[in-house]
Design a protein around this motif. Sequence first.
Motif, PDB file in Angstrom:
ATOM      1  N   MET A 135       1.152  -1.626   0.062  1.00  0.00           N
ATOM      2  CA  MET A 135      -0.326   0.388   0.334  1.00  0.00           C
ATOM      3  C   MET A 135       1.373   1.283   0.206  1.00  0.00           C
ATOM      4  O   MET A 135       1.753   1.013   0.814  1.00  0.00           O
ATOM      5  CB  MET A 135      -0.812  -0.081   1.708  1.00  0.00           C
ATOM      6  CG  MET A 135      -2.075   0.692   1.044  1.00  0.00           C
ATOM      7  SD  MET A 135      -3.345   1.450   1.999  1.00  0.00           S
ATOM      8  CE  MET A 135      -2.322   1.400   4.111  1.00  0.00           C
ATOM      9  N   LYS A 136       0.807   2.240  -0.726  1.00  0.00           N
ATOM     10  CA  LYS A 136       0.969   3.577  -1.433  1.00  0.00           C
ATOM     11  C   LYS A 136       0.841   4.421  -0.557  1.00  0.00           C
ATOM     12  O   LYS A 136      -0.406   3.737   0.093  1.00  0.00           O
ATOM     13  CB  LYS A 136       2.009   3.805  -2.165  1.00  0.00           C
ATOM     14  CG  LYS A 136       0.894   4.312  -3.075  1.00  0.00           C
ATOM     15  CD  LYS A 136       0.749   4.771  -4.254  1.00  0.00           C
ATOM     16  CE  LYS A 136       0.250   6.230  -4.753  1.00  0.00           C
ATOM     17  NZ  LYS A 136       0.510   7.348  -4.354  1.00  0.00           N
ATOM     18  N   SER A 137       1.558   6.092  -0.161  1.00  0.00           N
ATOM     19  CA  SER A 137       0.691   6.666   0.855  1.00  0.00           C
ATOM     20  C   SER A 137      -0.608   6.516   0.328  1.00  0.00           C
ATOM     21  O   SER A 137      -1.181   7.376   1.506  1.00  0.00           O
ATOM     22  CB  SER A 137       1.936   7.863   0.808  1.00  0.00           C
ATOM     23  OG  SER A 137       1.949   8.235  -0.220  1.00  0.00           O
ATOM     24  N   GLY A 138      -1.017   7.275  -0.723  1.00  0.00           N
ATOM     25  CA  GLY A 138      -1.660   7.991  -1.115  1.00  0.00           C
ATOM     26  C   GLY A 138      -3.295   6.904  -0.573  1.00  0.00           C
ATOM     27  O   GLY A 138      -4.045   7.250  -0.830  1.00  0.00           O
ATOM     28  N   GLY A 139      -2.775   5.732  -0.286  1.00  0.00           N
ATOM     29  CA  GLY A 139      -4.289   4.589   0.392  1.00  0.00           C
ATOM     30  C   GLY A 139      -4.193   3.837  -0.839  1.00  0.00           C
ATOM     31  O   GLY A 139      -5.018   2.791  -1.030  1.00  0.00           O
ATOM     32  N   PHE A 140      -3.335   3.731  -1.820  1.00  0.00           N
ATOM     33  CA  PHE A 140      -3.451   2.724  -3.150  1.00  0.00           C
ATOM     34  C   PHE A 140      -2.865   1.611  -2.941  1.00  0.00           C
ATOM     35  O   PHE A 140      -1.858   1.374  -2.391  1.00  0.00           O
ATOM     36  CB  PHE A 140      -2.662   3.044  -4.698  1.00  0.00           C
ATOM     37  CG  PHE A 140      -3.567   4.279  -5.207  1.00  0.00           C
ATOM     38  CD1 PHE A 140      -4.863   3.708  -5.735  1.00  0.00           C
ATOM     39  CD2 PHE A 140      -3.858   5.448  -5.090  1.00  0.00           C
ATOM     40  CE1 PHE A 140      -5.385   5.083  -6.805  1.00  0.00           C
ATOM     41  CE2 PHE A 140      -4.195   6.396  -5.249  1.00  0.00           C
ATOM     42  CZ  PHE A 140      -5.303   6.398  -5.978  1.00  0.00           C
ATOM     43  N   GLU A 141      -3.554   0.247  -3.094  1.00  0.00           N
ATOM     44  CA  GLU A 141      -2.648  -1.498  -3.281  1.00  0.00           C
ATOM     45  C   GLU A 141      -2.246  -1.243  -4.219  1.00  0.00           C
ATOM     46  O   GLU A 141      -3.446  -1.686  -5.405  1.00  0.00           O
ATOM     47  CB  GLU A 141      -4.380  -1.926  -2.558  1.00  0.00           C
ATOM     48  CG  GLU A 141      -3.482  -3.243  -1.692  1.00  0.00           C
ATOM     49  CD  GLU A 141      -4.593  -4.083  -1.147  1.00  0.00           C
ATOM     50  OE1 GLU A 141      -3.695  -5.156  -1.331  1.00  0.00           O
ATOM     51  OE2 GLU A 141      -5.405  -3.477  -0.548  1.00  0.00           O
ATOM     52  N   LEU A 142      -1.384  -2.306  -4.178  1.00  0.00           N
ATOM     53  CA  LEU A 142      -0.936  -3.158  -5.120  1.00  0.00           C
ATOM     54  C   LEU A 142      -0.909  -5.009  -4.704  1.00  0.00           C
ATOM     55  O   LEU A 142       0.391  -4.423  -3.630  1.00  0.00           O
ATOM     56  CB  LEU A 142       0.336  -2.449  -6.020  1.00  0.00           C
ATOM     57  CG  LEU A 142       1.415  -2.547  -6.868  1.00  0.00           C
ATOM     58  CD1 LEU A 142       0.597  -2.827  -8.182  1.00  0.00           C
ATOM     59  CD2 LEU A 142       2.855  -1.963  -6.844  1.00  0.00           C
ATOM     60  N   GLU A 143      -0.778  -5.053  -5.496  1.00  0.00           N
ATOM     61  CA  GLU A 143      -0.433  -6.890  -5.723  1.00  0.00           C
ATOM     62  C   GLU A 143       0.460  -7.858  -6.200  1.00  0.00           C
ATOM     63  O   GLU A 143       0.241  -7.171  -7.423  1.00  0.00           O
ATOM     64  CB  GLU A 143      -1.829  -7.731  -5.436  1.00  0.00           C
ATOM     65  CG  GLU A 143      -1.164  -8.909  -5.743  1.00  0.00           C
ATOM     66  CD  GLU A 143      -3.078 -10.009  -5.031  1.00  0.00           C
ATOM     67  OE1 GLU A 143      -2.643 -11.118  -5.587  1.00  0.00           O
ATOM     68  OE2 GLU A 143      -3.925  -9.636  -5.238  1.00  0.00           O
ATOM     69  N   LEU A 144       1.254  -7.538  -5.883  1.00  0.00           N
ATOM     70  CA  LEU A 144       2.717  -8.897  -6.821  1.00  0.00           C
ATOM     71  C   LEU A 144       2.774  -9.910  -7.199  1.00  0.00           C
ATOM     72  O   LEU A 144       2.714 -10.404  -5.556  1.00  0.00           O
ATOM     73  CB  LEU A 144       3.979  -7.713  -6.439  1.00  0.00           C
ATOM     74  CG  LEU A 144       4.364  -6.299  -6.406  1.00  0.00           C
ATOM     75  CD1 LEU A 144       5.377  -5.906  -5.878  1.00  0.00           C
ATOM     76  CD2 LEU A 144       3.865  -5.624  -7.597  1.00  0.00           C
ATOM     77  N   VAL A 145       2.113 -10.539  -7.869  1.00  0.00           N
ATOM     78  CA  VAL A 145       1.987 -12.049  -7.864  1.00  0.00           C
ATOM     79  C   VAL A 145       2.935 -12.465  -8.496  1.00  0.00           C
ATOM     80  O   VAL A 145       3.836 -12.144  -9.877  1.00  0.00           O
ATOM     81  CB  VAL A 145       0.746 -12.582  -9.228  1.00  0.00           C
ATOM     82  CG1 VAL A 145      -0.009 -13.538  -9.062  1.00  0.00           C
ATOM     83  CG2 VAL A 145      -0.575 -11.273  -8.320  1.00  0.00           C
ATOM     84  N   ALA A 146       4.112 -13.840  -8.137  1.00  0.00           N
ATOM     85  CA  ALA A 146       4.869 -14.402  -9.141  1.00  0.00           C
ATOM     86  C   ALA A 146       4.676 -15.727  -9.709  1.00  0.00           C
ATOM     87  O   ALA A 146       3.024 -15.749  -9.415  1.00  0.00           O
ATOM     88  CB  ALA A 146       5.239 -14.912  -7.460  1.00  0.00           C
ATOM     89  N   THR A 147       4.476 -15.337 -11.035  1.00  0.00           N
ATOM     90  CA  THR A 147       3.453 -16.133 -12.270  1.00  0.00           C
ATOM     91  C   THR A 147       4.453 -17.418 -12.413  1.00  0.00           C
ATOM     92  O   THR A 147       4.496 -18.204 -13.364  1.00  0.00           O
ATOM     93  CB  THR A 147       3.545 -15.331 -13.387  1.00  0.00           C
ATOM     94  OG1 THR A 147       5.206 -14.206 -14.057  1.00  0.00           O
ATOM     95  CG2 THR A 147       3.311 -14.073 -12.747  1.00  0.00           C
ATOM     96  N   VAL A 148       5.944 -17.212 -12.506  1.00  0.00           N
ATOM     97  CA  VAL A 148       7.031 -18.482 -12.804  1.00  0.00           C
ATOM     98  C   VAL A 148       7.404 -19.313 -11.167  1.00  0.00           C
ATOM     99  O   VAL A 148       7.609 -18.259 -10.395  1.00  0.00           O
ATOM    100  CB  VAL A 148       8.071 -18.054 -13.669  1.00  0.00           C
ATOM    101  CG1 VAL A 148       7.771 -17.598 -14.965  1.00  0.00           C
ATOM    102  CG2 VAL A 148       8.851 -17.048 -12.985  1.00  0.00           C
TER     103      VAL A 148
END
Length: 134
Positions: A121-134
């Motif tokens: 989550m960044k300072s503005g409140g946005f969430e990000l998901e980083l997904v392992a694909t390999v």
Amino acid sequence: MNDDSKGALHHIELWIPNLERAKDEWGWILSRLGYENYQNWSNGISWRWGPTYIVAEESLDLSSRDHQRTAPGLNHLAFNAGSREDVDALAGESAYHGWSQLFADKCTNAGGREHYAAYLMKSGGFELELVATV
């Protein structure tokens, strides 16, 4: 004529409260994921990966300076991020760019036993998901 791009994501536009902060926070992660700077203007920036681009704009029409991921609307963006090691490395670097890790101790497998991800989550409140694909 067959259009193979039908249904593919064209672009995402995020209204953000602080353009300069977004350039660092979003620019860092998007460049690490292979996006390149695409356009710049006085109150916005975009990054492109193939035919898809992501816009961050500090609009004059913002109704609030805070994003609430738990309110109706966008909860998060999820990106394929390479191997589990790549996900861990990006998550580790994220704090230097204004991101904080969510659910670090319990949700790396939220999508099932084969699913591995980091939630940021960044300072503005946005969430990000980083997904392992390999």
